[in-house]
Write an enzyme that holds these catalytic residues in place. Structure first.
Site, mmCIF file in Angstrom:
data_model
loop_
_atom_site.group_PDB
_atom_site.id
_atom_site.type_symbol
_atom_site.label_atom_id
_atom_site.label_comp_id
_atom_site.label_asym_id
_atom_site.label_seq_id
_atom_site.Cartn_x
_atom_site.Cartn_y
_atom_site.Cartn_z
ATOM 1 N N LYS A 141 0.864 -1.184 0.000
ATOM 2 C CA LYS A 141 0.000 0.000 0.000
ATOM 3 C C LYS A 141 0.894 1.226 0.000
ATOM 4 O O LYS A 141 2.047 1.157 0.447
ATOM 5 C CB LYS A 141 -0.892 0.002 1.249
ATOM 6 C CG LYS A 141 -2.124 0.855 1.129
ATOM 7 C CD LYS A 141 -3.287 0.156 0.437
ATOM 8 C CE LYS A 141 -4.435 1.118 0.195
ATOM 9 N NZ LYS A 141 -5.637 0.440 -0.306
ATOM 10 N N ASP A 181 -6.971 4.487 -4.486
ATOM 11 C CA ASP A 181 -7.625 4.382 -3.170
ATOM 12 C C ASP A 181 -8.221 5.774 -2.928
ATOM 13 O O ASP A 181 -8.442 6.524 -3.910
ATOM 14 C CB ASP A 181 -6.614 3.967 -2.087
ATOM 15 C CG ASP A 181 -7.274 3.597 -0.753
ATOM 16 O OD1 ASP A 181 -7.753 2.466 -0.622
ATOM 17 O OD2 ASP A 181 -7.334 4.448 0.157
HETATM 18 P P1 NDP Z 1 -12.761 8.050 -2.802
HETATM 19 O O1 NDP Z 1 -11.719 9.042 -2.595
HETATM 20 O O2 NDP Z 1 -13.301 7.811 -4.172
HETATM 21 O O3 NDP Z 1 -14.034 8.360 -1.869
HETATM 22 C C1 NDP Z 1 -13.893 8.450 -0.483
HETATM 23 C C2 NDP Z 1 -15.217 8.918 0.097
HETATM 24 O O4 NDP Z 1 -15.142 8.823 1.522
HETATM 25 C C3 NDP Z 1 -15.517 10.380 -0.218
HETATM 26 O O5 NDP Z 1 -16.899 10.564 -0.248
HETATM 27 C C4 NDP Z 1 -14.881 11.100 0.984
HETATM 28 O O6 NDP Z 1 -15.451 12.371 1.262
HETATM 29 C C5 NDP Z 1 -15.196 10.125 2.108
HETATM 30 N N1 NDP Z 1 -14.158 10.235 3.134
HETATM 31 C C6 NDP Z 1 -12.816 10.042 2.969
HETATM 32 N N2 NDP Z 1 -12.164 10.273 4.122
HETATM 33 C C7 NDP Z 1 -13.109 10.603 5.003
HETATM 34 C C8 NDP Z 1 -13.069 10.959 6.378
HETATM 35 N N3 NDP Z 1 -11.904 11.012 7.047
HETATM 36 N N4 NDP Z 1 -14.247 11.231 7.003
HETATM 37 C C9 NDP Z 1 -15.430 11.181 6.321
HETATM 38 N N5 NDP Z 1 -15.518 10.847 5.012
HETATM 39 C C10 NDP Z 1 -14.381 10.575 4.381
HETATM 40 O O7 NDP Z 1 -12.195 6.672 -2.186
HETATM 41 P P2 NDP Z 1 -12.677 5.172 -2.443
HETATM 42 O O8 NDP Z 1 -14.150 5.133 -2.664
HETATM 43 O O9 NDP Z 1 -11.769 4.567 -3.430
HETATM 44 O O10 NDP Z 1 -12.321 4.504 -1.025
HETATM 45 C C11 NDP Z 1 -13.250 4.449 0.066
HETATM 46 C C12 NDP Z 1 -12.813 3.366 1.035
HETATM 47 O O11 NDP Z 1 -12.817 2.081 0.355
HETATM 48 C C13 NDP Z 1 -11.400 3.510 1.628
HETATM 49 O O12 NDP Z 1 -11.404 2.980 2.944
HETATM 50 C C14 NDP Z 1 -10.572 2.593 0.730
HETATM 51 O O13 NDP Z 1 -9.394 2.145 1.373
HETATM 52 C C15 NDP Z 1 -11.553 1.455 0.515
HETATM 53 N N6 NDP Z 1 -11.286 0.610 -0.644
HETATM 54 C C16 NDP Z 1 -11.220 1.149 -1.905
HETATM 55 C C17 NDP Z 1 -11.028 0.325 -2.993
HETATM 56 C C18 NDP Z 1 -11.086 0.836 -4.394
HETATM 57 O O14 NDP Z 1 -11.104 0.007 -5.323
HETATM 58 N N7 NDP Z 1 -11.147 2.134 -4.622
HETATM 59 C C19 NDP Z 1 -10.776 -1.117 -2.822
HETATM 60 C C20 NDP Z 1 -10.947 -1.589 -1.459
HETATM 61 C C21 NDP Z 1 -11.168 -0.735 -0.429
HETATM 62 P P3 NDP Z 1 -14.617 13.705 0.851
HETATM 63 O O15 NDP Z 1 -14.632 13.737 -0.641
HETATM 64 O O16 NDP Z 1 -15.381 14.798 1.494
HETATM 65 O O17 NDP Z 1 -13.232 13.517 1.427
#
Ligand code: NDP
Length: 461
Positions: A141, A181
């Site tokens: 990662k 991510d």
């Molecule tokens: P994105 O950046 O596309 O979206 C993240 C979302 O979560 C946004 O809506 C963001 O809001 C919100 N968010 C992020 N940090 C915070 C926080 N500290 N508090 C509240 N809301 C938060 O990321 P992903 O959708 O790719 O990832 C989301 C989760 O899924 C993570 O935990 C990631 O590790 C996990 N994941 C992702 C994979 C992938 O294929 N993308 C695979 C497996 C797991 P804002 O825009 O306001 O920050």
């Protein structure tokens, strides 16, 4: 015995086996202050008491100590110019955790909260997740404390180019293959792939995944994590003779994972009534309008508060607060780590929660997990439920290696089969180790055993 049976007859793990305690103590000492990494290691070690009783050689060969220590940790400076010519310095990370099963594989996160402890927790989880897919990928990662919010496209590009200018020497399709991510989507992967190609003078398509379809990406990759988590929850619901049909569903976040979770939940007849971003959450009792969420997040790159304004009656926005106060039968946390506290878990259970699928990595605190397990909630841990993204990344690598491109149907069929198989492996492993229905135990043990067996065969390296 490392657990006790609760009133429903399911195993509740309450402590770490005496033989594993010194290993945890050493991990805490050696990685002082890295709270998320401690939490992730503790959760896995809590599941391993029964494994070492059955396979004592894992202790004799120091396999657990070795698995908890990353193979390599890289930290580097990332200097870049903003649009006004001002210089900024960020910190870049890549933790190459374990390569017993294949090249290091795992995403890059750009978020101001990123530090080495967060990247280590994610890399540790990734190692077991990747093992559960049964595909030949190790765990890693990376990321940066760079905050992409409010940055122009050219600033994002310059940052990605500077980040890759250092990272490229550590990558390769047989060495380490990053993906996206939080804060890293198709646009950022494109900028980084471009810079990698320029620096190496090699069109090495398999060095990054999550690429655009125009230059070697896989169909269904962007949908994969959300769809996969939804299919996993569908399999869990089926064990109780029920489905998504008509169920109220809350999905936190509104990024990549959240959007495609909502899409598949709706396909399967569920009613998504709330989603969020880091500013607050929206509730729409008529059912979330996903087209509008995509327009706001994927096109305008704006805040979710816009949703209530544009949607009009029936939808409202709550700044701050907890999305888990919204009553639902299925919860799909898809934002970030530790977003569901013990208090949130109690509220969800009181409001009639039936099932929860972790789309995000480690979104539930240990307290929350304990509450869900004790209440008999079907609980899918992230390292199993959100493995669809990395599984499809491995399918992208297969397509790149064979200079091929599959249809969306082919890719989705493979992914659905992988998710069913992960579900069944976790369920069967939990049963084999005397804890039927405990997907946390099942995922931790099945993932661990796969990695440990491979490491054992490779000698002390
Ligand atoms: P994105 O950046 O596309 O979206 C993240 C979302 O979560 C946004 O809506 C963001 O809001 C919100 N968010 C992020 N940090 C915070 C926080 N500290 N508090 C509240 N809301 C938060 O990321 P992903 O959708 O790719 O990832 C989301 C989760 O899924 C993570 O935990 C990631 O590790 C996990 N994941 C992702 C994979 C992938 O294929 N993308 C695979 C497996 C797991 P804002 O825009 O306001 O920050």
């Amino acid at each position: 015995m490392n657990g006790e049976f609760d009133e429903r007859g399911s195993l509740r793990v309450v402590s770490i086996d005496d033989k594993l305690q010194p290993i945890l103590t050493e991990v805490l000492r050696r990685n002082a202050g890295e709270a998320e990494f401690h939490q992730a290691v503790r959760e896995v070690l809590e599941s391993l008491g029964r494994v070492i009783a059955k396979h004592p050689h894992y202790l004799d060969q120091a396999l657990i100590e070795r698995i908890c220590e990353p193979e390599r940790q890289i930290i580097f400076r990332v200097p870049w110019h903003d649009d006004k010519g001002q210089i900024h310095i960020n910190r870049g990370f890549r933790v190459q955790f374990n390569s017993a099963l294949g090249p290091y594989k795992g995403g890059l996160r750009f978020h101001p909260s990123v530090n080495v402890g967060i990247i280590k927790f994610l890399g540790f989880e990734q190692t077991f997740k990747n093992a559960l897919t049964s595909l030949p990928i190790g765990g890693g990662k990376g990321g940066s404390d760079f905050d992409p919010k409010g940055r122009s496209e050219t600033e994002i590009m310059r940052f990605c180019q500077s980040f890759m200018t250092e990272l490229f020497r550590h990558l390769g399709e047989y060495t380490d293959v990053p993906a996206g991510d939080i804060g890293v989507g198709g646009r950022e992967i494109g900028f980084m792939f471009g810079q990698y190609k320029r620096l190496t003078n090699r069109y090495e398509a398999g060095v990054l995944t999550g690429k655009g379809l125009a230059y070697g990406g896989s169909r269904a990759r962007k949908e994969a994590t959300g769809y996969g988590n939804t299919w996993f929850v569908e399999s869990m619901l089926a064990t109780r003779g029920t489905t998504f049909e008509g169920k109220r569903v809350v999905v936190s976040g509104s990024g990549n994972v959240a959007i495609y979770t909502m899409e598949k939940v709706m396909d399967l007849g569920g009613k998504v009534i709330a989603c969020s971003d880091s500013g607050g959450y929206v509730v729409d009792e008529n059912g979330i309008d996903l087209g509008l969420v995509k327009e706001i997040k994927e096109v305008r790159r704006a805040r979710i508060s816009e949703y209530a304004r544009l949607r009009g009656t029936g939808a409202h926005y709550i700044a701050g607060g907890s999305i888990w106060d919204v009553p639902c039968e299925v919860a799909m946390p898809s934002a970030t780590q530790n977003e569901i506290t013990g208090k949130d878990a109690r509220t969800l259970v009181k409001n009639g929660l039936v099932a929860l699928g972790e789309g995000a990595n480690m979104p539930s605190t240990p307290d929350a997990i304990q509450i869900f397990r004790s209440a008999g909630v079907l609980f899918a841990p992230g390292k199993a439920a959100n493995a669809g993204g990395v599984a499809t990344s491995a399918l992208e690598m297969q397509q790149n290696a064979s200079r091929d491109s599959w249809t969306s149907e082919q890719t989705q069929t493979r992914l659905a089969g992988i998710m069913r198989s992960i579900h069944d492996t976790c369920a069967a492993t939990a049963e084999e180790y005397g804890a039927p229905g405990d997907y946390v135990l099942g995922a931790n043990i099945a993932g661990f055993v796969k990695v440990a067996e491979a490491m054992n065969a490779l000698g002390v390296i």
